[in-house]
Scaffold this motif. Structure first.
Motif, PDB file in Angstrom:
ATOM      1  N   SER A  78      21.338  44.582  39.700  1.00 22.04           N
ATOM      2  CA  SER A  78      22.159  45.114  38.611  1.00 22.04           C
ATOM      3  C   SER A  78      23.369  44.217  38.412  1.00 22.04           C
ATOM      4  O   SER A  78      23.629  43.310  39.207  1.00 22.04           O
ATOM      5  N   GLY A  79      24.116  44.511  37.365  1.00 23.49           N
ATOM      6  CA  GLY A  79      25.307  43.734  37.083  1.00 23.49           C
ATOM      7  C   GLY A  79      26.432  43.962  38.062  1.00 23.49           C
ATOM      8  O   GLY A  79      27.441  43.237  38.033  1.00 23.49           O
ATOM      9  N   ASN A  80      26.293  44.933  38.957  1.00 25.11           N
ATOM     10  CA  ASN A  80      27.337  45.215  39.928  1.00 25.11           C
ATOM     11  C   ASN A  80      27.373  44.237  41.087  1.00 25.11           C
ATOM     12  O   ASN A  80      28.399  44.102  41.758  1.00 25.11           O
ATOM     13  N   PHE A 109      30.408  38.578  37.021  1.00 32.03           N
ATOM     14  CA  PHE A 109      31.227  37.399  36.740  1.00 32.03           C
ATOM     15  C   PHE A 109      32.587  37.817  36.186  1.00 32.03           C
ATOM     16  O   PHE A 109      33.642  37.337  36.642  1.00 32.03           O
ATOM     17  N   VAL A 110      32.577  38.711  35.206  1.00 29.84           N
ATOM     18  CA  VAL A 110      33.832  39.161  34.589  1.00 29.84           C
ATOM     19  C   VAL A 110      34.722  39.828  35.629  1.00 29.84           C
ATOM     20  O   VAL A 110      35.928  39.548  35.715  1.00 29.84           O
ATOM     21  N   ARG A 111      34.145  40.712  36.444  1.00 34.12           N
ATOM     22  CA  ARG A 111      34.943  41.413  37.445  1.00 34.12           C
ATOM     23  C   ARG A 111      35.558  40.430  38.443  1.00 34.12           C
ATOM     24  O   ARG A 111      36.730  40.563  38.831  1.00 34.12           O
ATOM     25  N   PHE A 116      40.503  37.622  40.563  1.00 33.93           N
ATOM     26  CA  PHE A 116      41.295  36.424  40.863  1.00 33.93           C
ATOM     27  C   PHE A 116      42.524  36.351  39.961  1.00 33.93           C
ATOM     28  O   PHE A 116      43.643  36.102  40.421  1.00 33.93           O
ATOM     29  N   ARG A 117      42.322  36.564  38.671  1.00 34.21           N
ATOM     30  CA  ARG A 117      43.415  36.439  37.707  1.00 34.21           C
ATOM     31  C   ARG A 117      44.522  37.451  37.965  1.00 34.21           C
ATOM     32  O   ARG A 117      45.720  37.125  37.869  1.00 34.21           O
ATOM     33  N   ASP A 118      44.124  38.669  38.307  1.00 36.96           N
ATOM     34  CA  ASP A 118      45.099  39.747  38.428  1.00 36.96           C
ATOM     35  C   ASP A 118      45.657  39.907  39.840  1.00 36.96           C
ATOM     36  O   ASP A 118      46.388  40.858  40.125  1.00 36.96           O
ATOM     37  N   GLY A 119      45.312  38.957  40.723  1.00 35.42           N
ATOM     38  CA  GLY A 119      45.926  38.935  42.053  1.00 35.42           C
ATOM     39  C   GLY A 119      45.361  39.908  43.056  1.00 35.42           C
ATOM     40  O   GLY A 119      46.036  40.262  44.027  1.00 35.42           O
TER      41      GLY A 119
END
Length: 237
Positions: A82-84, A195-197, A202-205
């Motif tokens: 799954s996408g998870n 991928f998005v998660r 990473f971006r949001d620390g």
């Protein structure tokens, strides 16, 4: 308890970890916070660990994959169900090995899904980790034609954005996302949601296991739209 005995109880531990992590996210979040600051890699420490990585045995890794019920999340051969969950089939062995060490040592505990792997990895030896990593790498990557230059993510992948000090993805992950060197992962075929998660963490620390904050620095300037475009660029529908 020897390693064989540990592997026998890993399956029930995974089931218990999944139930706790998915049903009681508040408890796992509180437990993570109580552990304090995440221990982060220095380049020197990681290079020493990488040099000591055992040679993996894919056949033994396949047995471990079956015994530990890895297929319940990652698919029969690591292709992801799954996408998870990430695709492990075709992933660079060095990267998969690193992630399991990170989970076992609590360098990765960014969300409830990570908690499942914290439980699983702490009962694996370094040889077990290398064997599993070798099994997944052996499976190979999905077929994927290189996206056209007209794809909206093409510039970020091939050139980056010098005005925002964004390094091109291809510099570390290869022109078609098939992986770079050492711990740089293969991106081709990763589920879009995963991928998005990952990029958002990473971006949001919230994820800190990248050596020298390499991914955190790259992801920091990215917009939600750019992350979605990159996810589409590397996914295999």
């Amino acid at each position: 308890m020897n390693q064989k005995q540990k592997r026998r109880v890993t399956g029930p531990l995974i089931a218990a970890a999944c139930a706790l992590s998915l049903a009681l996210p508040g408890i796992t979040s509180a437990a993570s916070e109580a552990k304090g600051e995440v221990v982060k890699w220095t380049p020197g420490e990681w290079h020493e660990t990488m040099a000591a990585m055992p040679e993996g045995d894919p056949s033994r890794g396949e047995d471990l994959h079956d015994d530990a019920f890895c297929a319940s999340c990652h698919g029969e051969h690591g292709e992801s169900v799954s996408g998870n969950w990430p695709r492990l089939a075709g992933q660079r062995a060095e990267y998969t090995y690193k992630q399991m060490i990170d989970y076992a040592d609590d360098r990765r505990r960014e969300d409830r899904r990570a908690h499942i792997m914290n439980v699983v990895s702490e009962d694996l030896s370094e040889q077990d980790m290398a064997d599993l990593a070798a099994f997944y790498e052996k499976q190979g990557l999905p077929d994927k034609a290189k996206p056209e230059k007209s794809h909206p993510a093409h510039e970020l992948v091939s050139v980056g954005d010098p005005s925002r000090l964004i390094t091109p993805c291809a510099a570390c992950h290869g022109s078609n996302g098939s992986g770079g060197i050492n711990e740089s992962p293969t991106l081709r075929g990763q589920p879009k949601d995963y991928f998005v998660r990952t990029m958002e963490l990473f971006r949001d620390g919230h994820r800190h296991n990248d050596v020298a904050k390499g991914m955190a620095q790259f992801a920091d300037p990215l917009t939600d739209e750019e992350i979605d475009q990159l996810a589409d660029y590397y996914a295999v529908d």
